[in-house]
Design a protein around this motif. Structure first.
Motif, PDB file in Angstrom:
ATOM      1  N   THR A  41       0.863  -1.180   0.000  1.00 60.59           N
ATOM      2  CA  THR A  41       0.000   0.000   0.000  1.00 60.59           C
ATOM      3  C   THR A  41       0.900   1.231   0.000  1.00 60.59           C
ATOM      4  O   THR A  41       1.870   1.290   0.761  1.00 60.59           O
ATOM      5  CB  THR A  41      -0.905   0.001   1.243  1.00 60.59           C
ATOM      6  N   TRP A  42       0.592   2.178  -0.856  1.00 56.46           N
ATOM      7  CA  TRP A  42       1.323   3.443  -0.889  1.00 56.46           C
ATOM      8  C   TRP A  42       0.662   4.402   0.084  1.00 56.46           C
ATOM      9  O   TRP A  42      -0.504   4.756  -0.091  1.00 56.46           O
ATOM     10  CB  TRP A  42       1.343   4.015  -2.309  1.00 56.46           C
ATOM     11  N   GLU A 154       2.873  -6.431  -7.667  1.00 57.58           N
ATOM     12  CA  GLU A 154       2.053  -5.401  -8.295  1.00 57.58           C
ATOM     13  C   GLU A 154       2.891  -4.134  -8.370  1.00 57.58           C
ATOM     14  O   GLU A 154       3.543  -3.768  -7.391  1.00 57.58           O
ATOM     15  CB  GLU A 154       0.785  -5.184  -7.448  1.00 57.58           C
TER      16      GLU A 154
ATOM     17  N   SER B  70      -2.849   4.584  -1.863  1.00 55.92           N
ATOM     18  CA  SER B  70      -3.136   3.677  -2.981  1.00 55.92           C
ATOM     19  C   SER B  70      -2.903   2.248  -2.530  1.00 55.92           C
ATOM     20  O   SER B  70      -1.795   1.864  -2.184  1.00 55.92           O
ATOM     21  CB  SER B  70      -2.240   4.023  -4.168  1.00 55.92           C
ATOM     22  N   MET B  71      -3.991   1.488  -2.505  1.00 61.54           N
ATOM     23  CA  MET B  71      -3.914   0.103  -2.028  1.00 61.54           C
ATOM     24  C   MET B  71      -3.850  -0.839  -3.230  1.00 61.54           C
ATOM     25  O   MET B  71      -4.306  -0.494  -4.311  1.00 61.54           O
ATOM     26  CB  MET B  71      -5.120  -0.194  -1.149  1.00 61.54           C
ATOM     27  N   PRO B  72      -3.287  -2.041  -3.037  1.00 57.19           N
ATOM     28  CA  PRO B  72      -3.157  -2.954  -4.172  1.00 57.19           C
ATOM     29  C   PRO B  72      -4.513  -3.402  -4.741  1.00 57.19           C
ATOM     30  O   PRO B  72      -5.510  -3.446  -4.025  1.00 57.19           O
ATOM     31  CB  PRO B  72      -2.414  -4.156  -3.576  1.00 57.19           C
ATOM     32  N   VAL B  73      -4.504  -3.728  -6.021  1.00 61.83           N
ATOM     33  CA  VAL B  73      -5.675  -4.320  -6.669  1.00 61.83           C
ATOM     34  C   VAL B  73      -5.847  -5.768  -6.186  1.00 61.83           C
ATOM     35  O   VAL B  73      -6.953  -6.226  -5.948  1.00 61.83           O
ATOM     36  CB  VAL B  73      -5.492  -4.299  -8.209  1.00 61.83           C
ATOM     37  N   VAL B  74      -4.715  -6.457  -6.068  1.00 57.84           N
ATOM     38  CA  VAL B  74      -4.732  -7.859  -5.646  1.00 57.84           C
ATOM     39  C   VAL B  74      -4.670  -7.900  -4.122  1.00 57.84           C
ATOM     40  O   VAL B  74      -3.782  -7.313  -3.521  1.00 57.84           O
ATOM     41  CB  VAL B  74      -3.543  -8.620  -6.272  1.00 57.84           C
ATOM     42  N   LEU B 106      -9.332 -10.265  -6.641  1.00 62.60           N
ATOM     43  CA  LEU B 106      -9.210  -8.974  -7.327  1.00 62.60           C
ATOM     44  C   LEU B 106     -10.201  -8.052  -6.645  1.00 62.60           C
ATOM     45  O   LEU B 106     -11.407  -8.293  -6.674  1.00 62.60           O
ATOM     46  CB  LEU B 106      -9.562  -9.111  -8.809  1.00 62.60           C
ATOM     47  N   THR B 137      -8.385   1.156  -9.854  1.00 67.08           N
ATOM     48  CA  THR B 137      -9.034   0.113 -10.659  1.00 67.08           C
ATOM     49  C   THR B 137      -9.635  -0.953  -9.761  1.00 67.08           C
ATOM     50  O   THR B 137      -8.972  -1.467  -8.878  1.00 67.08           O
ATOM     51  CB  THR B 137      -7.991  -0.543 -11.580  1.00 67.08           C
ATOM     52  N   PHE B 139     -12.384  -4.558  -9.705  1.00 62.43           N
ATOM     53  CA  PHE B 139     -12.900  -5.640 -10.534  1.00 62.43           C
ATOM     54  C   PHE B 139     -14.089  -6.299  -9.849  1.00 62.43           C
ATOM     55  O   PHE B 139     -14.024  -6.645  -8.672  1.00 62.43           O
ATOM     56  CB  PHE B 139     -11.805  -6.680 -10.796  1.00 62.43           C
ATOM     57  N   ARG B 153     -16.841  -5.019 -15.887  1.00 66.33           N
ATOM     58  CA  ARG B 153     -16.195  -5.823 -14.847  1.00 66.33           C
ATOM     59  C   ARG B 153     -15.019  -5.068 -14.236  1.00 66.33           C
ATOM     60  O   ARG B 153     -14.873  -5.007 -13.032  1.00 66.33           O
ATOM     61  CB  ARG B 153     -15.751  -7.162 -15.439  1.00 66.33           C
ATOM     62  N   GLU B 154     -14.184  -4.483 -15.088  1.00 61.69           N
ATOM     63  CA  GLU B 154     -13.096  -3.650 -14.571  1.00 61.69           C
ATOM     64  C   GLU B 154     -13.569  -2.209 -14.645  1.00 61.69           C
ATOM     65  O   GLU B 154     -14.124  -1.792 -15.664  1.00 61.69           O
ATOM     66  CB  GLU B 154     -11.845  -3.868 -15.434  1.00 61.69           C
TER      67      GLU B 154
END
Lengths: 569, 569
Positions: A41-42, A154, B70-74, B106, B137, B139, B153-154
């Motif tokens: 996480t940023w 990622e 900013s958090m990961p998508v995964v 996701l 982004t 999903f 979906r995205e």
């Protein structure tokens, strides 16, 4: 921004598990937090730096004529089947199935998707050249993610793809992008070098990597001290020695060497100069070779360059070392006793080896070596090729100066792909003669998240990060000392904060109830370039203390000139 | 931007498979392209609009005191296990496995990840309240993606999460975010309404949806014409009729109704006013009910509100309609012949039903109905609740005016979550008394990509999109007529283009070799607010033709005033 309303998250302790300094400092300064292996996480401070990089990249891409698009992170598997990479790409390509059991991948790169777009949208040469870019989240399922965001799963990449009717046009855009990349890294305030790179198995005409120089870099990059020649280790050519082959002075003799299985042991036990030894490596042969295995030989003090070896027509790509069992079966001796004399498989020797005389090598009999071997007299000269990594001091392949080796972190890579993808995916346009023609392609990547880490590797000291101005999360930090005991300090601090905001300066105002020492340590850890310290004692003199993070220089400035002083820096 | 260097991608034909106007126009105007079901590439024109929205959202989030991360998508599956949503979330949650066979998802939303961050980083009430946001982004594996990016979906979402020690603090931030949302949609130039929404199964105290008004909207939203009351259909309360229960005038009689299985058939065949009929729906009972099934009754002309039904303590959540087989087994009659008389399961009637007299309903015997039923005389009054959807003309639950119903597209949703996630994931801080206390949470979403489609649904005509100024991909388009036959036209066009760039106007200069008709059609399709047309005939008069996309108004302006005219608009 007021610290009290911000998510500062600095850490006093060095985090365990952070092997490189950028990873440590990014955790300690509250730039990132680990969510899971290779997933971060940023936090606000990190994200501010990331956005600065993105902004410079956007500006320079647009200046270079690239047009921004945004392709999905999730990509249909059938496009990867079509390009052939569904099979070729290893487990770093995360393959997933949707609820209808259809194949998708999490995109590590977008050649397939962009080629699919262009083959549908572009039909005429009149629409070319075209250069499309995006800044986007990518996923690569690294087997062992490490070094924080330097090698995460990622990450954010700027990827651009250009399309052309001719290689001349590709060359032109390639040159424009090369210059754009140089401007990007210059504007970011980084010490960097573009270096020639190998095109690898993809083929194509040209390729350059962009490296940020840093002692902790994972890659060796090679420079000439007499020209602007620069290449990565894979690509840098080792010239053939210019000396003549010396005449033999020794007889070839078979020597018992039961305890010498490595070059180091041989040199130590028999007082042989290492430059008089030859190292033999056995690899799987290509279909072109009339043999199962091939032997590669480099001088004892040199190392094999696997990419160069892989490019040799007799060697199978990707390079595969033979197992001890395979070697014994074919040669009848173990890997510690191999050499060119009486070797029953094809031999390729390095250019340096071809100029050796009176040298020692394995006898292809366990526990025995030949000493005093001489080419032509004792055995014919085998095939010669550039097989080794260059070493510092080698003559530069450009003909000017000698080579130096430094460490670098790869942050960009540009590539003339030619028709690799466009051919596989049948991306064509009508040319000026009205005939269907396969497109030429270039691709251009920048590791946006990785730049953050690389910049820190290059810009830090024992107290923390030292941001170049262009990357700093804040330009200025205002530190009021013991403000909660002094209305005067608080008033001046608030006043300066407001002035800085009005002047458009990115400012962090540390309004926490913390001891001055904690505030100074955090400011230096985060690496904010400029500090204004407000304290009772200096206010008595009508001044504010200014401190530079990079030089450590301290100056007293009149209160009323403090913000103007920051603006002038 | 010159059209010749741009990726225009307009389509003359209406694309097949595009059911709603925004989807059609986004494809035709070259804003998006489909990559696979529910996956779209954003082309330059679309992306320019998207970035404008993102910019406004960023500015208003920061003004509201939210901090960007900013958090990961995964996301790791174990966090979803911890919150309980690994089980509860349906197949829209795309579950994946990495190369080490570990569970990930996701991210369709980030409550788990942000709660994990905050429980690790925030330890004291002094660091609260905290409001974190990202634009990112997401999903969601929709079973049937449709309407282009409206239900893809995205997609890109702005999601914010706030953390508090008390519900008062949550309320305050909720109000600040409510106002920020209103400013965002106002600044984007959209006609929108915030409406009260149901908190659904998540619970919590308050929730509002933000709808862009559009005839094609998927949702019904409800307004009072006498106050600012607004709610979505799920939430809008249907008040009990104020009239007294009328005295019976008919005898209850059993009637053969072999061909009346629906209310419509009953009304038609027996000349019964529909307001004198009752509809019975049988659903699965909750554990609280002493029965397997429960009957819900609404007036024949009303419809059941499933969310209201689900909230009733006797009804199982999520709502599950009984099968015909279940109904026959328990009641002994089919679903077309049900009613309150002699029904062997608990009954809940809508408030309107409670005020009915002399009404007809199924007799719980196949092919038979009772007519002339009256509460109290023929059977006791069952439990009464608000069970129905409101209809236009209903009195407003606020006590002022009557309800109107319009269609809306949901583009935002704010939510007081309370302790749902923080409790499940044990996110606590030390309070002022030094005691551990579970955090209160709010969450705040905006469908950034969806706003683009909603804006088009609200702003278009038969020729294309009509962008509000704040969203337009370009403010101005310069159209030179037959420039390739006239140096004068070309010179003036180039000159105006340069002037527009210098003035900082976002301008598209259509320098293609196309007929004027094609250029005009593209300009109107893309929806650029302002057009300057340069032609030989008007140049003879020393003027340029200005045209407004929204009003169609045409004005001649002197060449030298043309750009100033655009700036003044």
């Amino acid at each position: 921004m007021r610290s009290s309303k911000y998510l500062l998250c600095t850490l006093k302790e060095d985090p365990s598990n952070a092997e490189v300094i950028s990873h440590q400092l990014m955790l300690r300064s509250g730039m990132i937090r680990k969510l899971a292996s290779g997933l971060y996480t940023w936090l606000p401070t990190g994200l501010r730096v990331l956005h600065k990089i993105e902004q410079v990249v956007h500006e320079e891409m647009q200046r270079a004529g690239a047009i921004e698009i945004s392709m999905p992170v999730v990509q249909p598997g059938d496009l990867w089947q079509e390009s052939g990479r569904w099979e070729k790409y290893g487990p770093e390509l995360l393959r997933i199935k949707d609820r209808h059991n259809r194949d998708f991948v999490l995109g590590p790169t977008h050649e397939e998707v962009v080629t699919e777009l262009v083959r549908k949208e572009i039909s005429s040469y009149k629409q070319l050249p075209l250069n499309l870019y995006q800044i986007q989240t990518k996923f690569r399922d690294e087997v062992r993610p490490r070094f924080g965001i330097m090698r995460s799963r990622e990450f954010i990449m700027k990827d651009a793809y250009s399309f052309h009717l001719s290689n001349e046009s590709l060359n032109e855009t390639y040159q424009v992008m090369f210059e754009a990349y140089c401007r990007i890294f210059e504007r970011l305030g980084l010490e960097f070098r573009p270096v020639l790179a190998d095109n690898g198995s993809i083929g194509g005409n040209a390729s350059h990597e962009f490296h940020v120089l840093a002692k902790s870099g994972e890659d060796d990059i090679v420079f000439s001290d007499g020209s602007d020649y620069a290449a990565n280790m894979e690509k840098a050519e080792a010239l053939a020695p210019t000396d003549e082959l010396e005449s033999p002075t020794q007889q070839m003799q078979l020597v018992d060497t039961p305890n010498a299985k490595t070059i180091e042991q041989l040199v130590e036990q028999f007082n042989l100069p290492i430059e008089k030894t030859v190292k033999t490596l056995v690899v799987v042969a290509s279909e072109e070779a009339d043999s199962e295995l091939v032997a590669l030989m480099v001088r004892g003090d040199h190392t094999l360059n696997e990419i160069k070896a892989e490019h040799h027509p007799l060697v199978a790509a990707p390079l595969q070392f033979a197992s001890e069992e395979q070697i014994r079966q074919v040669i009848g001796a173990g890997p510690g006793s191999l050499g060119p004399v009486n070797l029953p498989i094809p031999v390729i020797i390095d250019r340096s080896v071809a100029k050796m005389s009176d040298f020692g090598a394995g006898a292809n009999i366990d526990g025995k070596h030949y000493f005093g071997i001489n080419w032509l007299r004792d055995l014919p000269l085998p095939q010669v090729a550039d097989l080794r990594n260059v070493v510092a001091g080698d003559p530069s392949p450009c003909g000017h100066g000698h080579l130096q080796i430094k460490r670098g972190i790869e942050v960009g890579h540009i590539f003339q792909l030619g028709d690799v993808y466009s051919k596989a995916m049948n991306a064509t346009v009508l040319n000026e003669q009205g005939k269907s023609q396969v497109l030429s392609m270039g691709c251009y990547g920048i590791g946006v998240t990785r730049i953050v880490a690389a910049a820190i590797e290059q810009n830090h000291d024992e107290r923390g990060i030292i941001w170049p101005e262009s990357l700093a999360p804040f330009k200025l930090i205002i530190i009021p000392m013991n403000m909660h005991k002094s209305h005067r300090v608080q008033d001046v601090a608030e006043q300066l904060y407001q002035q800085a905001l009005d002047a458009g300066i990115e400012v962090l105002y540390d309004d926490r109830k913390e001891r001055p020492g904690v505030m100074f340590a955090d400011a230096e850890l985060i690496g904010i370039p400029h500090t204004l310290v407000i304290g009772e004692r200096s206010l008595d003199k009508g001044v504010i203390e200014y401190k530079s993070r990079r030089t450590g220089e301290k100056v007293e400035v009149a209160i009323e000139n403090a913000i103007a002083h920051i603006q002038s820096l």
